[in-house]
Design a protein around this motif. Structure first.
Motif, short mmCIF file in Angstrom:
data_model
loop_
_atom_site.label_atom_id
_atom_site.label_comp_id
_atom_site.label_asym_id
_atom_site.label_seq_id
_atom_site.Cartn_x
_atom_site.Cartn_y
_atom_site.Cartn_z
N TYR A 159 1.04 -1.42 0.11
CA TYR A 159 0.07 0.18 -0.07
C TYR A 159 0.93 1.15 -0.08
O TYR A 159 1.83 1.22 0.23
N MET A 160 0.28 2.39 -0.30
CA MET A 160 1.06 3.79 -0.33
C MET A 160 1.03 4.15 0.98
O MET A 160 -0.09 4.37 1.40
N VAL A 161 2.01 4.86 1.57
CA VAL A 161 1.97 5.35 2.84
C VAL A 161 2.35 6.98 2.61
O VAL A 161 2.07 7.53 3.47
N GLN A 162 2.72 7.36 1.47
CA GLN A 162 3.17 8.76 1.21
C GLN A 162 2.97 9.01 -0.29
O GLN A 162 3.36 8.18 -1.08
N ILE A 168 0.51 9.21 5.39
CA ILE A 168 -0.80 8.77 5.97
C ILE A 168 -0.72 9.12 7.33
O ILE A 168 0.49 9.18 8.12
N PHE A 183 -5.42 4.71 -5.02
CA PHE A 183 -4.07 4.88 -4.60
C PHE A 183 -3.69 3.59 -3.54
O PHE A 183 -2.40 3.60 -3.09
N CYS A 185 -4.45 3.21 -0.69
CA CYS A 185 -4.15 3.92 0.64
C CYS A 185 -4.97 3.13 1.72
O CYS A 185 -6.17 3.31 1.65
N THR A 190 -6.43 10.23 4.06
CA THR A 190 -5.38 10.72 3.17
C THR A 190 -5.45 10.67 1.73
O THR A 190 -4.96 11.36 0.85
N ALA A 191 -6.17 9.54 1.60
CA ALA A 191 -6.43 9.21 -0.03
C ALA A 191 -7.11 10.49 -0.70
O ALA A 191 -7.00 10.68 -1.84
N TRP A 194 -4.84 13.32 -1.27
CA TRP A 194 -3.99 12.64 -2.51
C TRP A 194 -4.47 13.03 -3.56
O TRP A 194 -3.96 13.25 -4.75
#
Length: 369
Positions: A159-162, A168, A183, A185, A190-191, A194
């Motif tokens: 998963y994306m953390v930044q 996140i 994303f 996420c 945070t998603a 983004w």
């Protein structure tokens, strides 16, 4: 002697081939045990997660990424011989790159390819294109199928953390949210941030980098080696080999520099089924060998160099030029790097499982309790 390395792995060995704008690309997978159930339908869902053109946040190039198994499988089971996988390119447009054929994009491998080989494929970057990663994801699908037989219960999730400056909030981490946004996420708030951030960059013809975290749970203790086939060094090499990756961390990673020895030491207690760790700064790996905890890897992906803002560069003739890259590109290549990170984790873990079985047999030899 290999003139250009296109393979990775010790026993489970993957060789990728093909270019972004050629007729096809693919992978040769060697070392797969015989008798493993495998069809194209087992591999395709992983490719579908990576393929381009699925939303406005990725390149609008349209590729079905339909995988074909050409060898190594008979009547739905692996034979133990090399598995040849092929993915045909169906939406390549060379005209997108005509304007940069004689110049070099700042931040891209164009210039180093030319300096090394004296010839380059300007159509999407050739081997340096993100398109190459489709072959890795296909190979990862094979690895996952084998792991489901040899290590039932193993799970790999990325998963994306930044994205850019926006990380996140881990207090809001929700595994169910990962599949619910474009994303990957785990933090829905945070998603949404983004999405706004990336929309603005897209309209400006710009791009942004990202950090991806890959976690494998259910990996047994004992995978890896003390020195030259460390699980963490193999994972770092695998992730670093992904195009656009600029750094890799295991566990606490660079944050370990800010910890004291007391803080960094993952305490151990005796649980009902054996040792249990009270924290995981080590990322599930000690001395190159897995502990049985979740294996945690992070890697950072740079912004793509395909942008509309003119950047100073030079041409093949040595003239100073301004370069603008038009065409279809990912504004954040980190999005489609998520399934690629999962695939590379799967390939490395299977490779280490096979190495472990070859040297010490089934399971860890040193019993505790």
């Amino acid at each position: 002697m290999r003139m250009s390395y296109n393979s990775f792995g010790h026993l489970f060995r993957v060789t990728t081939w093909g270019e972004s704008h050629g007729p096809a690309l693919g992978a040769t997978v060697d070392g797969c045990p015989p008798g493993i159930p495998l069809t194209e339908a087992d591999i395709q869902p992983w490719l579908d997660r990576r393929k381009p053109g699925q939303n406005r946040y990725t390149t609008q190039r349209r590729e079905e990424d339909a995988v074909e198994i050409l060898s190594g499988v008979y009547e739905g089971r692996t034979t133990g011989t090399p598995i040849q996988l092929m993915i045909r390119n169906t939406d390549q447009r060379s005209k997108d790159y005509g304007a940069i054929a004689q110049s070099f994009r700042p931040g891209h491998a164009d210039i180093t390819y030319w300096q090394k080989y004296g010839i380059r494929d300007p159509r999407g970057g050739g081997r340096s294109s993100a398109r190459e990663t489709a072959a890795r994801v296909a190979a990862g699908g094979v690895a996952r199928q084998v792991l489901s037989t040899l290590v039932p219960g193993l799970s790999i999730t990325a998963y994306m953390v930044q994205m850019g400056p926006h990380a996140i909030d881990r207090a809001r981490f929700d595994a169910a949210a990962i599949e619910a946004n474009p994303f990957w996420c785990p933090d829905s708030e945070t998603a949404a941030l983004w999405a706004t951030h990336l929309d603005a960059l897209r309209k400006d013809g710009n791009s942004v980098g990202a950090v991806i975290e890959v976690v494998a749970t259910g990996a047994p203790a004992g995978l890896g080696a003390p020195l030259y086939a460390k699980l963490d060094s193999d994972l770092a090499m695998a992730m670093m080999s992904i195009n656009a990756v600029k750094g890799v961390e295991i566990g606490a990673g660079f944050a370990a520099a800010a910890l004291t020895g007391v803080e960094n030491a993952d305490e151990i207690c005796m649980g009902r089924d054996g040792p249990e760790y009270l924290s995981n700064h080590a990322g599930g790996i000690l001395g190159g060998i897995s502990t049985g905890q979740p294996v945690v890897v992070r890697f950072v992906v740079k912004p793509t160099s395909s942008i509309l803002t003119p950047r100073r560069s030079v041409s093949v003739a040595g003239e100073e030029v301004d370069v603008v890259t038009k065409g279809r590109h990912d504004p954040c290549v980190g999005i489609r790097a998520v399934p690629v990170g999962e695939a590379m984790m799967a390939c490395v873990l299977l490779d280490q499982v096979l190495l472990h079985r070859a040297q010490v047999g089934e399971g860890p030899r040193g019993r505790i309790g």
